[in-house]
Design a protein around this motif. Sequence first.
Motif, PDB file in Angstrom:
ATOM      1  N   SER A  54       0.822  -1.205   0.000  1.00  0.00           N
ATOM      2  CA  SER A  54       0.000   0.000   0.000  1.00  0.00           C
ATOM      3  C   SER A  54       0.858   1.258   0.000  1.00  0.00           C
ATOM      4  O   SER A  54       0.320   2.356   0.035  1.00  0.00           O
ATOM      5  N   GLY A  55       2.294   1.133  -0.015  1.00  0.00           N
ATOM      6  CA  GLY A  55       3.155   2.301  -0.005  1.00  0.00           C
ATOM      7  C   GLY A  55       3.287   2.913  -1.384  1.00  0.00           C
ATOM      8  O   GLY A  55       2.648   2.499  -2.363  1.00  0.00           O
ATOM      9  N   VAL A  56       4.169   3.907  -1.466  1.00  0.00           N
ATOM     10  CA  VAL A  56       4.408   4.589  -2.733  1.00  0.00           C
ATOM     11  C   VAL A  56       5.191   3.658  -3.658  1.00  0.00           C
ATOM     12  O   VAL A  56       6.192   3.059  -3.265  1.00  0.00           O
ATOM     13  N   SER A  57       4.732   3.522  -4.863  1.00  0.00           N
ATOM     14  CA  SER A  57       5.381   2.629  -5.823  1.00  0.00           C
ATOM     15  C   SER A  57       6.668   3.258  -6.321  1.00  0.00           C
ATOM     16  O   SER A  57       6.681   4.407  -6.793  1.00  0.00           O
ATOM     17  N   VAL A  58       7.770   2.507  -6.199  1.00  0.00           N
ATOM     18  CA  VAL A  58       9.075   2.945  -6.685  1.00  0.00           C
ATOM     19  C   VAL A  58       9.766   1.777  -7.369  1.00  0.00           C
ATOM     20  O   VAL A  58       9.370   0.619  -7.195  1.00  0.00           O
ATOM     21  N   VAL A  59      10.788   2.103  -8.131  1.00  0.00           N
ATOM     22  CA  VAL A  59      11.617   1.093  -8.778  1.00  0.00           C
ATOM     23  C   VAL A  59      13.016   1.196  -8.155  1.00  0.00           C
ATOM     24  O   VAL A  59      13.584   2.295  -8.059  1.00  0.00           O
ATOM     25  N   ALA A  60      13.557   0.066  -7.719  1.00  0.00           N
ATOM     26  CA  ALA A  60      14.857   0.047  -7.048  1.00  0.00           C
ATOM     27  C   ALA A  60      15.808  -0.887  -7.783  1.00  0.00           C
ATOM     28  O   ALA A  60      15.397  -1.796  -8.504  1.00  0.00           O
ATOM     29  N   ALA A 343      19.488   8.796 -10.629  1.00  0.00           N
ATOM     30  CA  ALA A 343      19.161   8.363  -9.271  1.00  0.00           C
ATOM     31  C   ALA A 343      19.693   9.327  -8.220  1.00  0.00           C
ATOM     32  O   ALA A 343      19.264   9.286  -7.066  1.00  0.00           O
ATOM     33  N   LEU A 344      20.611  10.196  -8.599  1.00  0.00           N
ATOM     34  CA  LEU A 344      21.157  11.151  -7.641  1.00  0.00           C
ATOM     35  C   LEU A 344      20.124  12.207  -7.288  1.00  0.00           C
ATOM     36  O   LEU A 344      19.351  12.665  -8.144  1.00  0.00           O
ATOM     37  N   THR A 345      20.112  12.604  -6.049  1.00  0.00           N
ATOM     38  CA  THR A 345      19.177  13.619  -5.572  1.00  0.00           C
ATOM     39  C   THR A 345      19.834  14.419  -4.457  1.00  0.00           C
ATOM     40  O   THR A 345      20.961  14.122  -4.040  1.00  0.00           O
ATOM     41  N   LEU A 346      19.135  15.436  -3.977  1.00  0.00           N
ATOM     42  CA  LEU A 346      19.629  16.288  -2.904  1.00  0.00           C
ATOM     43  C   LEU A 346      18.674  16.237  -1.731  1.00  0.00           C
ATOM     44  O   LEU A 346      17.442  16.139  -1.922  1.00  0.00           O
ATOM     45  N   ASP A 347      19.231  16.301  -0.526  1.00  0.00           N
ATOM     46  CA  ASP A 347      18.364  16.368   0.637  1.00  0.00           C
ATOM     47  C   ASP A 347      18.031  17.829   0.942  1.00  0.00           C
ATOM     48  O   ASP A 347      18.379  18.741   0.176  1.00  0.00           O
ATOM     49  N   ILE A 390      16.885   3.386  -4.914  1.00  0.00           N
ATOM     50  CA  ILE A 390      15.669   3.768  -5.646  1.00  0.00           C
ATOM     51  C   ILE A 390      16.098   4.585  -6.848  1.00  0.00           C
ATOM     52  O   ILE A 390      16.749   5.630  -6.706  1.00  0.00           O
ATOM     53  N   ILE A 391      15.736   4.100  -8.041  1.00  0.00           N
ATOM     54  CA  ILE A 391      16.143   4.789  -9.269  1.00  0.00           C
ATOM     55  C   ILE A 391      14.965   5.436  -9.977  1.00  0.00           C
ATOM     56  O   ILE A 391      15.165   6.277 -10.859  1.00  0.00           O
ATOM     57  N   VAL A 392      13.725   5.060  -9.620  1.00  0.00           N
ATOM     58  CA  VAL A 392      12.524   5.698 -10.172  1.00  0.00           C
ATOM     59  C   VAL A 392      11.581   5.987  -9.011  1.00  0.00           C
ATOM     60  O   VAL A 392      11.269   5.088  -8.229  1.00  0.00           O
ATOM     61  N   VAL A 403       7.302   2.224   1.066  1.00  0.00           N
ATOM     62  CA  VAL A 403       7.408   2.135  -0.386  1.00  0.00           C
ATOM     63  C   VAL A 403       7.023   0.731  -0.841  1.00  0.00           C
ATOM     64  O   VAL A 403       7.226  -0.255  -0.133  1.00  0.00           O
ATOM     65  N   ASP A 404       6.438   0.704  -2.020  1.00  0.00           N
ATOM     66  CA  ASP A 404       6.121  -0.552  -2.695  1.00  0.00           C
ATOM     67  C   ASP A 404       7.174  -0.714  -3.796  1.00  0.00           C
ATOM     68  O   ASP A 404       7.136  -0.005  -4.801  1.00  0.00           O
ATOM     69  N   VAL A 405       8.116  -1.630  -3.588  1.00  0.00           N
ATOM     70  CA  VAL A 405       9.323  -1.708  -4.417  1.00  0.00           C
ATOM     71  C   VAL A 405       9.150  -2.705  -5.554  1.00  0.00           C
ATOM     72  O   VAL A 405       8.678  -3.833  -5.344  1.00  0.00           O
ATOM     73  N   THR A 406       9.517  -2.249  -6.735  1.00  0.00           N
ATOM     74  CA  THR A 406       9.667  -3.121  -7.885  1.00  0.00           C
ATOM     75  C   THR A 406      11.135  -3.098  -8.271  1.00  0.00           C
ATOM     76  O   THR A 406      11.700  -2.011  -8.524  1.00  0.00           O
ATOM     77  N   TYR A 407      11.767  -4.268  -8.312  1.00  0.00           N
ATOM     78  CA  TYR A 407      13.201  -4.318  -8.539  1.00  0.00           C
ATOM     79  C   TYR A 407      13.506  -4.441 -10.035  1.00  0.00           C
ATOM     80  O   TYR A 407      12.847  -5.191 -10.755  1.00  0.00           O
TER      81      TYR A 407
END
Length: 412
Positions: A54-60, A343-347, A390-392, A403-407
């Motif tokens: 039920s979390g946010v869908s992401v791709v890892a 995949a790079l991001t800033l906090d 997490i890349i997406v 998170v709802d992870v799709t690898y």
Amino acid sequence: MRLFPILTAILVVAGLYFLVFQRDTLETAAGTPVDEVSAQSPQDETAAEPQPGSGVSVVALSSSAREIEMPVLLRGRTEANRRVELRAETTGQVVSAKIAKGNPVDEGDILCQLDAGTREASLAEATARLAEAKARAPEADARVIEAQARLDEATFNLTAATKLSEGGFASDTRVANTRAAVEAARAGFIAAQSGAASSAASIQSAEAAVAAARREIERLDIRAPFPGILETDTADIGTLLQPGAVCTTVVQYDPVRVVGYVSELQVDKLSTGLPANVRLAAGAELSGTVTFVADTADPVTRTFRVEVEIGRPEGAPVIRAGQTAEVVITGNGLMAHLVPQSALTLDDDGELGVRIVTADGLAGFAPVAMVRDSVDGVWITGLPDNTDVIIVGQHYVTDGVAVDVTYQEPGI
């Protein structure tokens, strides 16, 4: 009369609001009485909690650290492996013909030969003195033996005289005379030993004189200390050389050294023995090995000296000192992760990093350092050896969000 239409409009708007925006509440209220809701068991409440997925869908991407090579680029110049000025160690006129610069020489070749003068006679004189000193050595040894015998005889006479005097058969004068004879014999023995030691010293002095004379003759021939090329002409015949005067200069270009400087940020990546590729300004490409990395920085530039030794393959063009060279050194290996650049991001503080999936299935932030760029992505450090990156969807989650992870399949 106006109040009734206004109340009617308010009731209609309220009904539409509950019908559209609070539909679930109305259905729950209509289908489940309040008493039944209050009577639900704790197990029912647990069953009503959100289920996994039920979390946010992401791709890892399941990433494992790999060792990568860290190339270090520096610019430098070529230097001769050896360069020596050959100087005279004694005085004399050059009696050998001049050798032109540029000629190759082998180790031991005579480059400047000086006139011997009277040095041969000095050697002969020193040799004769050595023979004379050695001839006197047996005589000195014989004197020691003779003095020892006289001392033994005098000691025996003193013992006999002393016993006779004790029995009343010899006078005290005789005892005194024999004691004096013993002391005289002892003095003679000491003198003989001194003469033997002096004879040995004379032999050593003569041997030193012979060695010095021979060394002086050896200095007449100024020889090449190693194979190389003459950088200057040798001294011409008839030239008078004093001690310290230059005969010629010999350089060795095989192998050749390439000298460059690296910053303090890159010096830790280098060590002796690392392979290096060298490209000269003329286009020649050679390979070599790092032979020296300075421990102390240059006080002005704050850079560290690096030396690379390269060999000249057979048939390759001549390498001269002072040529500009570009050196690529394969630095020490580094454990890093390969991830897409996206995949790079800033906090919130502006620190570079990536979003990762924690062991609890939540999103997290990990600061990283980018060490190298490539066609397939970027190499980063700062992550554990095995990490889910997490890349997406990394821009739509924050720390602690489920998170709802799709690898993604391995490989980028």
